[in-house]
Design a protein around this motif. Structure first.
Motif, PDB file in Angstrom:
ATOM      1  N   UNK A  71      -2.550   3.604  10.279  1.00 51.08           N
ATOM      2  CA  UNK A  71      -1.164   3.572  10.732  1.00 51.08           C
ATOM      3  C   UNK A  71      -1.201   3.733  12.238  1.00 51.08           C
ATOM      4  N   UNK A  72      -0.221   3.157  12.891  1.00 54.99           N
ATOM      5  CA  UNK A  72      -0.168   3.213  14.354  1.00 54.99           C
ATOM      6  C   UNK A  72       1.244   3.579  14.772  1.00 54.99           C
ATOM      7  N   UNK A  89       1.625   1.089   6.165  1.00 55.36           N
ATOM      8  CA  UNK A  89       2.047  -0.169   6.779  1.00 55.36           C
ATOM      9  C   UNK A  89       3.521  -0.111   7.148  1.00 55.36           C
ATOM     10  N   UNK A  90       4.339   0.459   6.264  1.00 54.74           N
ATOM     11  CA  UNK A  90       5.758   0.605   6.575  1.00 54.74           C
ATOM     12  C   UNK A  90       5.957   1.518   7.779  1.00 54.74           C
ATOM     13  N   UNK A  91       5.175   2.591   7.867  1.00 59.53           N
ATOM     14  CA  UNK A  91       5.267   3.484   9.027  1.00 59.53           C
ATOM     15  C   UNK A  91       4.869   2.747  10.307  1.00 59.53           C
ATOM     16  N   UNK A  92       3.862   1.886  10.240  1.00 63.96           N
ATOM     17  CA  UNK A  92       3.449   1.115  11.408  1.00 63.96           C
ATOM     18  C   UNK A  92       4.528   0.118  11.805  1.00 63.96           C
ATOM     19  N   UNK A 108      -2.094  -3.477  11.248  1.00 65.01           N
ATOM     20  CA  UNK A 108      -1.570  -4.320  10.169  1.00 65.01           C
ATOM     21  C   UNK A 108      -2.646  -5.232   9.582  1.00 65.01           C
ATOM     22  N   UNK A 109      -3.497  -5.799  10.430  1.00 62.66           N
ATOM     23  CA  UNK A 109      -4.578  -6.654   9.916  1.00 62.66           C
ATOM     24  C   UNK A 109      -5.591  -5.829   9.122  1.00 62.66           C
ATOM     25  N   UNK A 110      -5.901  -4.644   9.595  1.00 63.62           N
ATOM     26  CA  UNK A 110      -6.816  -3.770   8.872  1.00 63.62           C
ATOM     27  C   UNK A 110      -6.251  -3.416   7.497  1.00 63.62           C
ATOM     28  N   UNK A 111      -4.951  -3.127   7.443  1.00 67.79           N
ATOM     29  CA  UNK A 111      -4.332  -2.793   6.167  1.00 67.79           C
ATOM     30  C   UNK A 111      -4.260  -3.994   5.232  1.00 67.79           C
ATOM     31  N   UNK A 112      -4.093  -5.186   5.786  1.00 67.22           N
ATOM     32  CA  UNK A 112      -4.092  -6.386   4.952  1.00 67.22           C
ATOM     33  C   UNK A 112      -5.457  -6.584   4.297  1.00 67.22           C
ATOM     34  N   UNK A 113      -6.531  -6.386   5.051  1.00 66.22           N
ATOM     35  CA  UNK A 113      -7.880  -6.509   4.482  1.00 66.22           C
ATOM     36  C   UNK A 113      -8.126  -5.436   3.417  1.00 66.22           C
TER      37      UNK A 113
END
Length: 179
Positions: A68-69, A98-101, A120-125
């Motif tokens: 998260x970012x 992801x929602x928090x990001x 977001x890309x890291x979470x998608x993977x």
């Protein structure tokens, strides 16, 4: 004759000093170096058994990192969850982070360009890896997180449209004014 900065037994003003341990000195009579018969490198640690999910303890799991970012105007803040996660717990965590990001990750220039897209890309993977896992049967007595709605069905995920729209407007203005 030893040369030491420590007081020897029975000497000096505080003669109640007693050495608890006298380390062995070099053996001057025998000039052969001492050989350690079993160096630490010879010990092999046993292989750890496969771990269950970090949240609920079930298997199969996938070793993923979920990020998260949070972009603040001047600084950026990263959060991450490492571990083996089962599909259910991992997807719940991916949705939440992801929602928090999407809600908080765009509020700085560095966050808009680098931070949030990387998270977001890291979470998608991670999501793709977790989705391929078999469905696990929960362990009795453990609490699993709520799966929640998918990311695009959560209203707070659309907060990201505000800075993205701003960025498109600014970039368009810069391109058109340069022409």
């Amino acid at each position: 004759m030893t040369t030491s900065s420590l007081p020897s037994r029975g000497s000096g003003p505080g003669s109640d000093f007693v050495a608890v341990h006298d380390p062995p000195g070099p053996d001057l009579a025998n000039d052969t170096p001492q050989h350690n018969p079993a160096p630490w490198a010879a010990y092999v640690s046993p292989v750890a058994p496969p771990l269950g999910c970090k949240v609920c303890g079930v298997t199969p799991t996938a070793p993923v990192t979920i990020r998260a970012h949070r972009g603040l105007v001047v600084i950026m803040r990263w959060c991450r969850a490492d571990g083996p996660f089962c599909g259910f717990c991992g997807i719940a965590l991916v949705r939440e982070m992801t929602t928090a990001t999407l809600r908080q990750g765009w509020w700085g220039v560095g966050s808009l360009i680098i931070g949030a897209p990387v998270a977001l890309m890291s979470n998608l993977l991670a999501y793709r890896k977790l989705r391929r896992l078999q469905l696990a049967v929960p362990v009795p007595g453990t609490v699993r997180p709520r799966l929640g709605k998918p990311v695009l069905h959560r209203p707070s995920a659309y907060v990201a449209l505000i800075p993205l729209t701003w960025a498109v407007v600014v970039i368009t203005h810069l391109v058109l004014s340069a022409s």
